[in-house]
Design a protein around this motif. Structure first.
Motif, PDB file in Angstrom:
ATOM      1  N   ARG A   1      14.454  -7.058   4.905  1.00  0.00           N
ATOM      2  CA  ARG A   1      13.629  -7.717   5.920  1.00  0.00           C
ATOM      3  C   ARG A   1      12.227  -7.102   5.966  1.00  0.00           C
ATOM      4  O   ARG A   1      11.226  -7.801   5.916  1.00  0.00           O
ATOM      5  N   ASP A   2      12.159  -5.795   6.053  1.00  0.00           N
ATOM      6  CA  ASP A   2      10.862  -5.142   6.165  1.00  0.00           C
ATOM      7  C   ASP A   2      10.161  -5.049   4.812  1.00  0.00           C
ATOM      8  O   ASP A   2       8.946  -5.104   4.740  1.00  0.00           O
ATOM      9  N   PHE A   3      10.966  -4.890   3.760  1.00  0.00           N
ATOM     10  CA  PHE A   3      10.365  -4.755   2.441  1.00  0.00           C
ATOM     11  C   PHE A   3       9.582  -6.001   2.040  1.00  0.00           C
ATOM     12  O   PHE A   3       8.582  -5.915   1.346  1.00  0.00           O
ATOM     13  N   MET A   4      10.027  -7.168   2.504  1.00  0.00           N
ATOM     14  CA  MET A   4       9.394  -8.411   2.094  1.00  0.00           C
ATOM     15  C   MET A   4       8.153  -8.755   2.918  1.00  0.00           C
ATOM     16  O   MET A   4       7.491  -9.745   2.664  1.00  0.00           O
ATOM     17  N   LYS A   5       7.843  -7.935   3.926  1.00  0.00           N
ATOM     18  CA  LYS A   5       6.631  -8.200   4.705  1.00  0.00           C
ATOM     19  C   LYS A   5       5.399  -7.995   3.832  1.00  0.00           C
ATOM     20  O   LYS A   5       5.351  -7.105   2.988  1.00  0.00           O
ATOM     21  N   LYS A   6       4.385  -8.806   4.064  1.00  0.00           N
ATOM     22  CA  LYS A   6       3.163  -8.669   3.274  1.00  0.00           C
ATOM     23  C   LYS A   6       2.428  -7.376   3.613  1.00  0.00           C
ATOM     24  O   LYS A   6       1.909  -6.699   2.756  1.00  0.00           O
ATOM     25  N   LYS A   7       2.384  -7.064   4.893  1.00  0.00           N
ATOM     26  CA  LYS A   7       1.728  -5.836   5.323  1.00  0.00           C
ATOM     27  C   LYS A   7       2.770  -4.981   6.029  1.00  0.00           C
ATOM     28  O   LYS A   7       3.236  -5.326   7.104  1.00  0.00           O
ATOM     29  N   ASN A   8       3.119  -3.891   5.398  1.00  0.00           N
ATOM     30  CA  ASN A   8       4.206  -3.079   5.908  1.00  0.00           C
ATOM     31  C   ASN A   8       3.821  -1.615   5.828  1.00  0.00           C
ATOM     32  O   ASN A   8       3.605  -1.076   4.749  1.00  0.00           O
ATOM     33  N   VAL A   9       3.695  -0.971   6.965  1.00  0.00           N
ATOM     34  CA  VAL A   9       3.311   0.434   7.000  1.00  0.00           C
ATOM     35  C   VAL A   9       4.312   1.286   6.237  1.00  0.00           C
ATOM     36  O   VAL A   9       3.953   2.196   5.502  1.00  0.00           O
ATOM     37  N   SER A  10       5.585   0.967   6.389  1.00  0.00           N
ATOM     38  CA  SER A  10       6.630   1.735   5.718  1.00  0.00           C
ATOM     39  C   SER A  10       6.465   1.668   4.207  1.00  0.00           C
ATOM     40  O   SER A  10       6.568   2.665   3.496  1.00  0.00           O
ATOM     41  N   GLU A  11       6.219   0.467   3.712  1.00  0.00           N
ATOM     42  CA  GLU A  11       6.028   0.289   2.273  1.00  0.00           C
ATOM     43  C   GLU A  11       4.810   1.057   1.785  1.00  0.00           C
ATOM     44  O   GLU A  11       4.831   1.690   0.730  1.00  0.00           O
ATOM     45  N   ALA A  12       3.739   1.015   2.562  1.00  0.00           N
ATOM     46  CA  ALA A  12       2.523   1.720   2.155  1.00  0.00           C
ATOM     47  C   ALA A  12       2.762   3.217   2.075  1.00  0.00           C
ATOM     48  O   ALA A  12       2.254   3.895   1.178  1.00  0.00           O
ATOM     49  N   LEU A  13       3.547   3.748   3.017  1.00  0.00           N
ATOM     50  CA  LEU A  13       3.814   5.178   3.016  1.00  0.00           C
ATOM     51  C   LEU A  13       4.728   5.592   1.874  1.00  0.00           C
ATOM     52  O   LEU A  13       4.524   6.623   1.244  1.00  0.00           O
ATOM     53  N   GLN A  14       5.741   4.796   1.592  1.00  0.00           N
ATOM     54  CA  GLN A  14       6.699   5.150   0.558  1.00  0.00           C
ATOM     55  C   GLN A  14       6.250   4.733  -0.844  1.00  0.00           C
ATOM     56  O   GLN A  14       6.840   5.167  -1.825  1.00  0.00           O
ATOM     57  N   ASN A  15       5.224   3.886  -0.942  1.00  0.00           N
ATOM     58  CA  ASN A  15       4.731   3.453  -2.256  1.00  0.00           C
ATOM     59  C   ASN A  15       5.862   2.883  -3.117  1.00  0.00           C
ATOM     60  O   ASN A  15       5.967   3.167  -4.305  1.00  0.00           O
ATOM     61  N   HIS A  16       6.712   2.092  -2.486  1.00  0.00           N
ATOM     62  CA  HIS A  16       7.887   1.542  -3.150  1.00  0.00           C
ATOM     63  C   HIS A  16       7.498   0.722  -4.380  1.00  0.00           C
ATOM     64  O   HIS A  16       8.079   0.886  -5.461  1.00  0.00           O
ATOM     65  N   ALA A  17       6.519  -0.152  -4.204  1.00  0.00           N
ATOM     66  CA  ALA A  17       6.118  -1.024  -5.316  1.00  0.00           C
ATOM     67  C   ALA A  17       5.510  -0.222  -6.472  1.00  0.00           C
ATOM     68  O   ALA A  17       5.715  -0.554  -7.641  1.00  0.00           O
ATOM     69  N   GLN A  18       4.770   0.838  -6.144  1.00  0.00           N
ATOM     70  CA  GLN A  18       4.161   1.651  -7.190  1.00  0.00           C
ATOM     71  C   GLN A  18       5.217   2.361  -8.037  1.00  0.00           C
ATOM     72  O   GLN A  18       5.077   2.487  -9.259  1.00  0.00           O
ATOM     73  N   LYS A  19       6.269   2.832  -7.392  1.00  0.00           N
ATOM     74  CA  LYS A  19       7.348   3.505  -8.130  1.00  0.00           C
ATOM     75  C   LYS A  19       8.013   2.540  -9.100  1.00  0.00           C
ATOM     76  O   LYS A  19       8.286   2.890 -10.253  1.00  0.00           O
ATOM     77  N   LYS A  20       8.281   1.347  -8.629  1.00  0.00           N
ATOM     78  CA  LYS A  20       8.889   0.326  -9.496  1.00  0.00           C
ATOM     79  C   LYS A  20       7.955  -0.026 -10.653  1.00  0.00           C
ATOM     80  O   LYS A  20       8.385  -0.199 -11.797  1.00  0.00           O
ATOM     81  N   LYS A  21       6.652  -0.119 -10.343  1.00  0.00           N
ATOM     82  CA  LYS A  21       5.678  -0.458 -11.380  1.00  0.00           C
ATOM     83  C   LYS A  21       5.585   0.644 -12.428  1.00  0.00           C
ATOM     84  O   LYS A  21       5.455   0.356 -13.625  1.00  0.00           O
ATOM     85  N   LEU A  22       5.665   1.909 -11.988  1.00  0.00           N
ATOM     86  CA  LEU A  22       5.625   3.017 -12.948  1.00  0.00           C
ATOM     87  C   LEU A  22       6.789   2.915 -13.919  1.00  0.00           C
ATOM     88  O   LEU A  22       6.623   3.097 -15.134  1.00  0.00           O
ATOM     89  N   ASN A  23       7.974   2.593 -13.407  1.00  0.00           N
ATOM     90  CA  ASN A  23       9.130   2.408 -14.288  1.00  0.00           C
ATOM     91  C   ASN A  23       8.907   1.281 -15.282  1.00  0.00           C
ATOM     92  O   ASN A  23       9.298   1.370 -16.450  1.00  0.00           O
ATOM     93  N   SER A  24       8.284   0.206 -14.829  1.00  0.00           N
ATOM     94  CA  SER A  24       8.029  -0.923 -15.734  1.00  0.00           C
ATOM     95  C   SER A  24       7.077  -0.527 -16.851  1.00  0.00           C
ATOM     96  O   SER A  24       7.208  -0.998 -17.988  1.00  0.00           O
TER      97      SER A  24
END
Length: 655
Positions: A564-587
């Motif tokens: 639910r929160d991960f799919m938000k366009k603007k998400n403070v939690s996501e910005a702090l955890q850099n979730h997308a960046q970690k996935k991108k590094l793996n790619s």
């Protein structure tokens, strides 16, 4: 951060304090767009340099003057601080998990020992997710202030005695500022992380952020205003100076964020800005901005508000354990102002006129507080507050770190784990503690496939690193098998998104360099387990959520910050955890792997995101079994969970 006597009271300085604390509060409460509001602390440092300079300017160096100066600082700071520490311990002892109560108690003791900045330096980054369960994190700046109060008067008196001429005195302090900035830049040149000996794993950015030597130049800016009393009389020029200084501060407050390298040269924006605002006080804009009732009220309670705004926020966030609404944030701010007002009026002001601040009663209270903190530390965080189910979360083998060698033992850094025959190894598991967290899963895999497994944590001084690593002369006391598995916390929050591709190549280049070492001639395959998603939360880790005292609802721990929160366009939690960046590094690892693959050394890569996540939602809990033992390391269950899903491919690769 501190008041001075009324007979030397400057209303503009008080207003500037109000502006500084407003920026800090807006930053900590994540009020858009003040992502750089932390620079309010740097404004406080300039103000301190100015006010303390005025106090000691016309005094000669002797023990009585020094003692009197320190006593006045103690009277201003310690009554309010000590009362906060007492109140905080009472409230947070009913709220925090055992682990966090232990950490909180240690941070409280560091405040009593006047070294909070050193304590938090040894912990994680100031802007890290873990900041949200450290109620006294903001007191790091008081540590810098303490050290300034102790050293600065002595330094000023010595330097003034050496340089009688004002020109050379100014020259000395200007050179001092330049030297401090150069020293900052030199330390930064080490790279994102100290990777040697005592400072291993300590971010350079943390070092320059927390430690006093890297902040002292900000105080010097304030002192320069004291020894140079002449001001420009032209009103128009004064207005320009004030506006320019204000714009420097606003620019930093709006454009800086947790990824901005700070202090370094970036600190010049708020420090020069504060310098110019003090220099041009009395201008029209200064009167409007710094002399109004609102900023001066905030200025009056600025120290008190600084003390209370963060613990109030953390208490509510930690209890709720989900993102706060804007209304909730403003209610917490109002409550903080209320507590600050009471503290200023009934705790801090009365002590300013007292001759004694450490009567036997106060010493007894502080001693009792110290004993309670030590009790919490050495009794495993007062686990008597937990129910049996919460204690089971703590004691369950499945929830222990995946890097423990034996399930009945505790995790030990740089302690090699062995399964099978060390003289006939099939797998060598290397990397950091995050790589070692794979051991329990690989141990089960090795049992089934009759393989011999050994871990080697931090091999060859932190191999592999995207910085240069000396591996030519690196040896280990075993025969290297044909297969090596690498696991690591590859993602570094200091890596810019645009540089992820470059860093993946640097990592891969460092990985294959191992073949240049003749000790690894037998090595034929390297299997890389990429960056794990890590616990997706802004407020703690899974264990701390489930092990808060029994009267706190735990329902939100199971699905916290998932789809639910991960799919938000603007998400403070996501910005702090850099979730997308970690996935991108793996790619990028997967994309660039072929470039470094050779017949002599074959490379394979597994992306944990492929096994932990589905459509943006990453598994974190399975019943009472936790995927992570803390915010980032896989648990025994998490390690087994991952290896179970790649075991068929592993069996083919390891023949």
């Amino acid at each position: 951060m501190n008041q001075i006597k009324k007979n030397s009271f400057e209303i503009e300085i008080n207003g500037l304090r109000g502006l500084a604390i407003l920026l800090v509060v807006l930053f900590h409460y994540e009020i858009y767009p003040f992502s750089g509001g932390f620079i309010g602390v740097d404004i406080f440092f300039v103000i301190s340099g100015y006010l303390i300079g005025k106090i000691i300017e016309n005094k000669n160096f002797n023990f009585l003057n020094y003692k009197e100066f320190l006593f006045k600082r103690v009277k201003r700071i310690f009554p309010g601080l000590f009362f906060l520490l007492i109140i905080s311990f009472i409230f947070f002892s009913f709220l925090l998990s055992p682990e966090h109560l232990i950490e909180f108690s240690k941070s409280l003791i560091s405040n009593l020992l006047l070294i909070p900045n050193f304590y938090f330096w040894t912990e994680s980054n100031y802007f890290d997710v873990s900041s949200n369960y450290k109620p006294l994190l903001h007191t790091w700046s008081l540590g810098v202030e303490y050290h300034f109060y102790l050293i600065w008067p002595l330094l000023v008196w010595i330097i003034k005695d050496l340089f009688k001429d004002k020109f050379f005195l100014n020259l000395f302090f200007i050179v001092f500022i330049i030297f401090s900035l150069v020293f900052n830049l030199y330390i930064i040149s080490f790279g994102p992380v100290f990777e040697n000996k005592f400072l291993y794993g300590k971010y350079v950015s943390d070092t320059i952020f927390y430690l006093s030597p890297f902040r002292i130049f900000e105080f010097v800016f304030g002192y320069l205003l004291v020894i140079n009393k002449k001001r420009i009389k032209n009103n128009f020029i004064n207005e320009i100076i004030f506006v320019f200084g204000f714009l420097l501060i606003i620019y930093a407050a709006l454009s800086f964020d947790g990824k901005t390298l700070f202090p370094s040269t970036n600190a010049l924006f708020p420090t020069i800005g504060a310098f110019l605002l003090i220099f041009s006080k009395g201008s029209f804009f200064s009167n409007k901005l710094l002399k109004n009732e609102f900023t001066n009220y905030l200025g009056n309670i600025s120290f008190s508000l600084y003390l209370y705004h963060w613990p109030v926020l953390i208490f509510y966030k930690y209890y709720k354990f989900t993102d706060l609404t804007l209304i909730e944030k403003f209610l917490c701010i109002i409550l903080s102002i209320f507590f600050a007002h009471l503290s200023f009026r009934y705790i801090e002001k009365p002590y300013l006129n007292k001759k004694e601040i450490f009567p036997k009663k106060n010493i007894l209270i502080l001693t009792s507080l110290m004993i309670l903190c030590l009790s919490a530390i050495y009794s495993n965080g007062w686990q008597f507050r937990l129910s049996n189910s919460e204690k089971n979360v703590l004691t369950s083998i499945d929830n222990q770190p995946g890097g423990i060698c034996e399930k009945n033992q505790k995790i030990k850094k740089n302690s090699d784990c062995l399964y099978g025959d060390i003289n006939n190894l099939d797998i060598l598991l290397v990397g950091d503690s995050h790589g070692k967290a794979l051991f329990q899963g690989l141990k089960n895999f090795s049992k089934i496939n009759n393989l011999n497994l050994l871990t080697f944590e931090d091999m060859c001084k932190n191999y592999p690193s995207y910085n240069d690593t000396e591996i030519n002369n690196c040896t280990i006391d075993v025969d290297v098998p044909k297969t090596m598995i690498i696991g690591k916390k590859f993602y570094d929050y200091q890596i810019a998104y645009k540089d992820l591709d470059k860093f993946s190549r640097q990592y891969l280049s460092a990985i294959v360099q191992i073949k240049k070492n003749s000790h690894f001639d037998n090595l034929k395959k390297i299997i890389i387990i990429g960056q794990v998603p890590e616990f997706f939360s802004s407020y703690g880790d899974l264990t701390s959520c489930f092990t808060r005292p029994s009267y706190i609802d735990k329902k939100k721990c199971n699905n916290l910050f998932n789809k639910r929160d991960f799919m938000k366009k603007k998400n403070v939690s996501e910005a702090l955890q850099n979730h997308a960046q970690k996935k991108k590094l793996n790619s990028f690892f997967k994309k660039n792997l072929a470039e470094f693959y050779t017949d002599d050394l074959k490379l394979y890569f597994f992306d944990p995101f492929d096994y932990f996540c589905d459509d943006g939602a990453c598994v974190q809990v399975n019943g009472t079994k936790l995927i992570y033992s803390d915010a980032t390391h896989l648990s025994v269950y998490g390690s087994t969970f991952l290896i179970e899903r790649i075991k068929n491919d592993l069996s083919i690769l390891i023949d």
